[in-house]
Design a protein around this motif. Structure first.
Motif, PDB file in Angstrom:
ATOM      1  N   SER A 158       0.822  -1.217   0.000  1.00 14.54           N
ATOM      2  CA  SER A 158       0.000   0.000   0.000  1.00 14.54           C
ATOM      3  C   SER A 158       0.856   1.268   0.000  1.00 14.54           C
ATOM      4  O   SER A 158       0.396   2.327  -0.428  1.00 14.54           O
ATOM      5  CB  SER A 158      -0.941   0.003   1.195  1.00 14.54           C
ATOM      6  N   ASP A 159       2.090   1.176   0.467  1.00 15.12           N
ATOM      7  CA  ASP A 159       2.977   2.341   0.475  1.00 15.12           C
ATOM      8  C   ASP A 159       3.349   2.779  -0.939  1.00 15.12           C
ATOM      9  O   ASP A 159       3.591   3.957  -1.176  1.00 15.12           O
ATOM     10  CB  ASP A 159       4.254   2.053   1.265  1.00 15.12           C
ATOM     11  N   LEU A 160       3.410   1.837  -1.857  1.00 10.47           N
ATOM     12  CA  LEU A 160       3.764   2.169  -3.241  1.00 10.47           C
ATOM     13  C   LEU A 160       2.642   2.911  -3.954  1.00 10.47           C
ATOM     14  O   LEU A 160       2.878   3.582  -4.944  1.00 10.47           O
ATOM     15  CB  LEU A 160       4.101   0.904  -4.031  1.00 10.47           C
ATOM     16  N   TYR A 161       1.433   2.781  -3.460  1.00  9.62           N
ATOM     17  CA  TYR A 161       0.281   3.383  -4.133  1.00  9.62           C
ATOM     18  C   TYR A 161      -0.353   4.515  -3.324  1.00  9.62           C
ATOM     19  O   TYR A 161      -1.437   4.963  -3.636  1.00  9.62           O
ATOM     20  CB  TYR A 161      -0.757   2.306  -4.442  1.00  9.62           C
ATOM     21  N   SER A 162       0.346   4.974  -2.303  1.00 10.41           N
ATOM     22  CA  SER A 162      -0.170   6.040  -1.460  1.00 10.41           C
ATOM     23  C   SER A 162       0.424   7.376  -1.895  1.00 10.41           C
ATOM     24  O   SER A 162       1.640   7.520  -1.991  1.00 10.41           O
ATOM     25  CB  SER A 162       0.199   5.763  -0.002  1.00 10.41           C
ATOM     26  N   MET A 163      -0.443   8.341  -2.136  1.00  7.62           N
ATOM     27  CA  MET A 163      -0.006   9.673  -2.551  1.00  7.62           C
ATOM     28  C   MET A 163      -0.638  10.730  -1.653  1.00  7.62           C
ATOM     29  O   MET A 163      -1.187  11.708  -2.129  1.00  7.62           O
ATOM     30  CB  MET A 163      -0.403   9.931  -4.009  1.00  7.62           C
ATOM     31  N   ARG A 164      -0.556  10.536  -0.366  1.00  4.38           N
ATOM     32  CA  ARG A 164      -1.160  11.484   0.569  1.00  4.38           C
ATOM     33  C   ARG A 164      -0.069  12.216   1.341  1.00  4.38           C
ATOM     34  O   ARG A 164       0.913  11.614   1.759  1.00  4.38           O
ATOM     35  CB  ARG A 164      -2.060  10.760   1.556  1.00  4.38           C
ATOM     36  N   PRO A 165      -0.274  13.515   1.543  1.00  6.53           N
ATOM     37  CA  PRO A 165       0.674  14.230   2.392  1.00  6.53           C
ATOM     38  C   PRO A 165       0.551  13.731   3.820  1.00  6.53           C
ATOM     39  O   PRO A 165      -0.518  13.324   4.253  1.00  6.53           O
ATOM     40  CB  PRO A 165       0.259  15.685   2.263  1.00  6.53           C
ATOM     41  N   SER A 166       1.647  13.737   4.552  1.00  4.52           N
ATOM     42  CA  SER A 166       1.594  13.243   5.926  1.00  4.52           C
ATOM     43  C   SER A 166       2.206  14.251   6.888  1.00  4.52           C
ATOM     44  O   SER A 166       2.936  15.145   6.482  1.00  4.52           O
ATOM     45  CB  SER A 166       2.337  11.905   6.031  1.00  4.52           C
ATOM     46  N   GLY A 167       1.885  14.076   8.155  1.00  4.47           N
ATOM     47  CA  GLY A 167       2.444  14.926   9.199  1.00  4.47           C
ATOM     48  C   GLY A 167       1.561  16.116   9.513  1.00  4.47           C
ATOM     49  O   GLY A 167       0.597  16.409   8.829  1.00  4.47           O
ATOM     50  N   LYS A 168       1.934  16.798  10.585  1.00  3.46           N
ATOM     51  CA  LYS A 168       1.242  18.025  10.982  1.00  3.46           C
ATOM     52  C   LYS A 168       2.026  19.186  10.401  1.00  3.46           C
ATOM     53  O   LYS A 168       2.984  19.658  10.985  1.00  3.46           O
ATOM     54  CB  LYS A 168       1.168  18.119  12.499  1.00  3.46           C
ATOM     55  N   PHE A 169       1.594  19.623   9.250  1.00  2.00           N
ATOM     56  CA  PHE A 169       2.389  20.581   8.500  1.00  2.00           C
ATOM     57  C   PHE A 169       1.718  21.921   8.300  1.00  2.00           C
ATOM     58  O   PHE A 169       2.332  22.857   7.842  1.00  2.00           O
ATOM     59  CB  PHE A 169       2.755  19.994   7.137  1.00  2.00           C
ATOM     60  N   LYS A 170       0.457  22.065   8.644  1.00  2.00           N
ATOM     61  CA  LYS A 170      -0.242  23.319   8.394  1.00  2.00           C
ATOM     62  C   LYS A 170       0.285  24.464   9.256  1.00  2.00           C
ATOM     63  O   LYS A 170       0.482  25.566   8.774  1.00  2.00           O
ATOM     64  CB  LYS A 170      -1.742  23.135   8.573  1.00  2.00           C
ATOM     65  N   ALA A 171       0.534  24.222  10.527  1.00  2.00           N
ATOM     66  CA  ALA A 171       1.032  25.275  11.411  1.00  2.00           C
ATOM     67  C   ALA A 171       2.419  25.731  10.969  1.00  2.00           C
ATOM     68  O   ALA A 171       2.741  26.913  11.023  1.00  2.00           O
ATOM     69  CB  ALA A 171       1.072  24.781  12.847  1.00  2.00           C
ATOM     70  N   LYS A 172       3.214  24.785  10.509  1.00  2.00           N
ATOM     71  CA  LYS A 172       4.560  25.118  10.034  1.00  2.00           C
ATOM     72  C   LYS A 172       4.485  26.055   8.827  1.00  2.00           C
ATOM     73  O   LYS A 172       5.258  26.998   8.724  1.00  2.00           O
ATOM     74  CB  LYS A 172       5.307  23.838   9.673  1.00  2.00           C
ATOM     75  N   ALA A 173       3.563  25.803   7.937  1.00  2.73           N
ATOM     76  CA  ALA A 173       3.415  26.642   6.746  1.00  2.73           C
ATOM     77  C   ALA A 173       2.926  28.037   7.120  1.00  2.73           C
ATOM     78  O   ALA A 173       3.351  29.027   6.511  1.00  2.73           O
ATOM     79  CB  ALA A 173       2.454  25.988   5.755  1.00  2.73           C
ATOM     80  N   LEU A 174       2.057  28.133   8.093  1.00  7.07           N
ATOM     81  CA  LEU A 174       1.575  29.450   8.533  1.00  7.07           C
ATOM     82  C   LEU A 174       2.684  30.303   9.129  1.00  7.07           C
ATOM     83  O   LEU A 174       2.639  31.525   9.042  1.00  7.07           O
ATOM     84  CB  LEU A 174       0.460  29.293   9.572  1.00  7.07           C
ATOM     85  N   LYS A 175       3.671  29.665   9.725  1.00  8.46           N
ATOM     86  CA  LYS A 175       4.766  30.381  10.373  1.00  8.46           C
ATOM     87  C   LYS A 175       5.967  30.585   9.453  1.00  8.46           C
ATOM     88  O   LYS A 175       6.994  31.080   9.893  1.00  8.46           O
ATOM     89  CB  LYS A 175       5.214  29.611  11.612  1.00  8.46           C
ATOM     90  N   SER A 176       5.844  30.223   8.201  1.00 10.77           N
ATOM     91  CA  SER A 176       6.974  30.269   7.276  1.00 10.77           C
ATOM     92  C   SER A 176       7.452  31.702   7.021  1.00 10.77           C
ATOM     93  O   SER A 176       6.660  32.594   6.712  1.00 10.77           O
ATOM     94  CB  SER A 176       6.581  29.622   5.950  1.00 10.77           C
ATOM     95  N   PHE A 177       8.750  31.884   7.103  1.00 10.41           N
ATOM     96  CA  PHE A 177       9.346  33.196   6.843  1.00 10.41           C
ATOM     97  C   PHE A 177       9.105  33.620   5.400  1.00 10.41           C
ATOM     98  O   PHE A 177       8.873  34.801   5.123  1.00 10.41           O
ATOM     99  CB  PHE A 177      10.846  33.163   7.146  1.00 10.41           C
ATOM    100  N   SER A 178       9.138  32.668   4.474  1.00  8.72           N
ATOM    101  CA  SER A 178       8.954  33.015   3.059  1.00  8.72           C
ATOM    102  C   SER A 178       7.564  33.583   2.789  1.00  8.72           C
ATOM    103  O   SER A 178       7.398  34.421   1.903  1.00  8.72           O
ATOM    104  CB  SER A 178       9.197  31.795   2.164  1.00  8.72           C
TER     105      SER A 178
END
Length: 144
Positions: free
Chosen positions: A103-123
């Motif tokens: 199932s790992d070969l056919y999984s295309m989903r983002p993982s992790g808690k990444f939304k807060a990190k993107a909100l705090k991005s310097f860029s």
């Protein structure tokens, strides 16, 4: 039921294809974030030029909504990019540990808690914050 791990290595065509697809998605998300910045600066510049040309400085705040909209889109694309990078890293970790499932070969989903990190991005904050400061500065200078 016992899980069946795949016996694959870095040179396996299926692994290379999967990693290529994920890398392509990461590249598209980065390109979309760049396009957000490009469109935002173009639109804000055009709005400010037209407002200055028509001698209506009080309308300069019309340039704020595009900054907020494109900023939100940029955060969204950055969050997706970070999520797919996390997914890529998790896949590599499983591959090297010998714990890769079919199932790992056919999984295309983002993982992790990444939304807060993107909100705090310097860029994101440096670019869109600078635009907001420029708009506020132009508005303030004209009203003086």
């Amino acid at each position: 039921m016992r899980e069946h791990y795949l016996r694959l290595d870095d040179t396996s065509p299926s692994v290379q294809t999967h990693l290529g697809i994920v890398q392509g998605v990461i590249d598209r998300m980065a390109g979309n974030a760049t396009s957000c910045k490009t469109w935002c600066i173009t639109l804000v510049s055009a709005i400010l030029v037209v407002i200055a040309d028509k001698d209506r400085p009080n309308l300069s705040l019309l340039a704020v909504p595009p900054v907020l909209i494109f900023g939100a889109l940029d955060v969204y694309y950055l969050a997706l990019e970070n999520g797919f990078r996390n997914s890529y890293d998790a896949f590599i970790t499983k591959l090297h540990a010998g714990k890769l499932l079919p199932s790992d070969l056919y999984s295309m989903r983002p993982s992790g808690k990444f939304k807060a990190k993107a909100l705090k991005s310097f860029s994101v904050w440096a670019f869109y914050g600078s635009l907001l400061v420029i708009i506020a500065g132009a508005w303030w200078l004209v009203l003086q």
